[in-house]
Design an enzyme around this catalytic site. Structure first.
Site, mmCIF file in Angstrom:
data_model
loop_
_atom_site.group_PDB
_atom_site.id
_atom_site.type_symbol
_atom_site.label_atom_id
_atom_site.label_comp_id
_atom_site.label_asym_id
_atom_site.label_seq_id
_atom_site.Cartn_x
_atom_site.Cartn_y
_atom_site.Cartn_z
ATOM 1 N N GLY A 53 0.892 -1.121 0.232
ATOM 2 C CA GLY A 53 -0.518 -0.390 -0.333
ATOM 3 C C GLY A 53 0.590 1.307 0.042
ATOM 4 C CD GLU A 54 2.681 5.641 -0.806
ATOM 5 O OE1 GLU A 54 2.218 5.057 -1.245
ATOM 6 O OE2 GLU A 54 3.621 5.768 -0.014
ATOM 7 C CB SER A 55 5.577 2.208 3.637
ATOM 8 O OG SER A 55 6.354 3.419 2.808
ATOM 9 C CB CYS A 86 5.029 -4.454 -1.666
ATOM 10 S SG CYS A 86 5.684 -2.814 -3.101
ATOM 11 N NE ARG A 113 8.625 4.413 0.940
ATOM 12 C CZ ARG A 113 7.818 6.218 0.479
ATOM 13 N NH1 ARG A 113 7.641 6.894 0.862
ATOM 14 N NH2 ARG A 113 6.522 5.674 0.273
ATOM 15 C CB ILE A 141 2.806 -2.333 -7.762
ATOM 16 C CG1 ILE A 141 2.400 -3.912 -8.025
ATOM 17 C CG2 ILE A 141 1.998 -1.511 -8.097
ATOM 18 C CD1 ILE A 141 0.836 -3.789 -7.597
ATOM 19 N NE ARG A 142 3.725 3.634 -6.887
ATOM 20 C CZ ARG A 142 3.045 4.154 -5.036
ATOM 21 N NH1 ARG A 142 3.684 4.926 -4.521
ATOM 22 N NH2 ARG A 142 2.111 3.868 -4.265
ATOM 23 C CG HIS A 177 2.222 -6.627 -3.753
ATOM 24 N ND1 HIS A 177 1.533 -6.299 -3.373
ATOM 25 C CD2 HIS A 177 2.871 -5.832 -4.778
ATOM 26 C CE1 HIS A 177 1.791 -5.179 -3.458
ATOM 27 N NE2 HIS A 177 2.564 -4.492 -3.745
ATOM 28 C CD GLU A 179 -0.457 -8.711 -2.067
ATOM 29 O OE1 GLU A 179 0.147 -8.834 -1.802
ATOM 30 O OE2 GLU A 179 -0.606 -7.959 -2.207
#
Ligand code: GLN
Length: 194
Positions: A53-55, A86, A113, A141-142, A177, A179
């Protein structure tokens, strides 16, 4: 009977809940998986999963709600297993480059990051993961790169010369990821640490 909690602040929460529950079914593990939003939700958990997600967002809310402190304490006192994917990998690291993220800071590793570029540079590739016989289909993903590990932190996955997975005691950090691929084998590594 194992009980796993997925930190449910932002990011790939429902995907992990479904994948964990499916992996438990496939592996014949008796257990349950819940979502964690508040400190009271982590009581009695054997394992915690921190999703992608967004850390920055996830840590800000975890720190404010007291979850960061509580999970650190449970790790120190009860050796619970923690897997971070991630953004979760960033949150587990003691050192972070590329933005101000002060997360759990439990693993002896330095993470960069967004090291593979922006969202449109996302990709899927096979990665060798220690403990798995066949390569794992990994979605980036990023994603962060683990720039270095030290002391008891061990490299468990590499993409070329880049470290994309590390393990320390009952802590597992992955840049990618699991998942999103429907391949349950990474969750088995997590369950084995419980
Ligand atoms: N770039 C994100 C971060 O550092 C992680 C991206 C992801 O989890 N897919 O927070």
């Amino acid at each position: 009977m194992v009980k796993i909690g997925v930190i449910a602040i932002q990011g790939d929460v429902s995907e992990h809940v479904q994948s964990i529950s499916r992996a438990m079914d496939i592996l014949g593990i008796e257990g349950s998986v819940i979502t964690v939003k508040k400190v009271k939700d982590v009581e009695n958990l054997n394992g915690v999963l921190i999703p992608g997600g967004e850390s920055t967002t996830i840590t800000r809310i975890m720190n404010k709600s007291g979850l960061t402190e509580k999970i650190r304490k449970m790790y120190a006192e009860e050796s619970i297993a923690i897997m971070g994917t991630c953004a979760g990998c960033v949150i587990l690291a003691k050192e972070v480059e590329g933005g101000e993220v002060r997360g759990l800071e439990l693993m002896n590793m330095k993470v960069m990051r967004n090291a593979f570029g922006r969202q449109k540079e996302s990709f899927e590739t096979f990665v060798d993961v220690k403990g798995l016989e066949e390569p794992y289909p990994a979605v980036f993903i990023r994603a962060p790169i683990i720039e270095k590990v030290w002391d008891d932190c061990e490299v468990v996955a590499k993409l070329g010369d880049k470290i994309v997975g590390a393990r320390q005691d009952t802590l597992l950090a992955l840049s990618f990821h699991p998942e999103l691929t429907g391949d349950h084998r990474i969750y088995k590594l997590f369950f084995d640490m419980l």
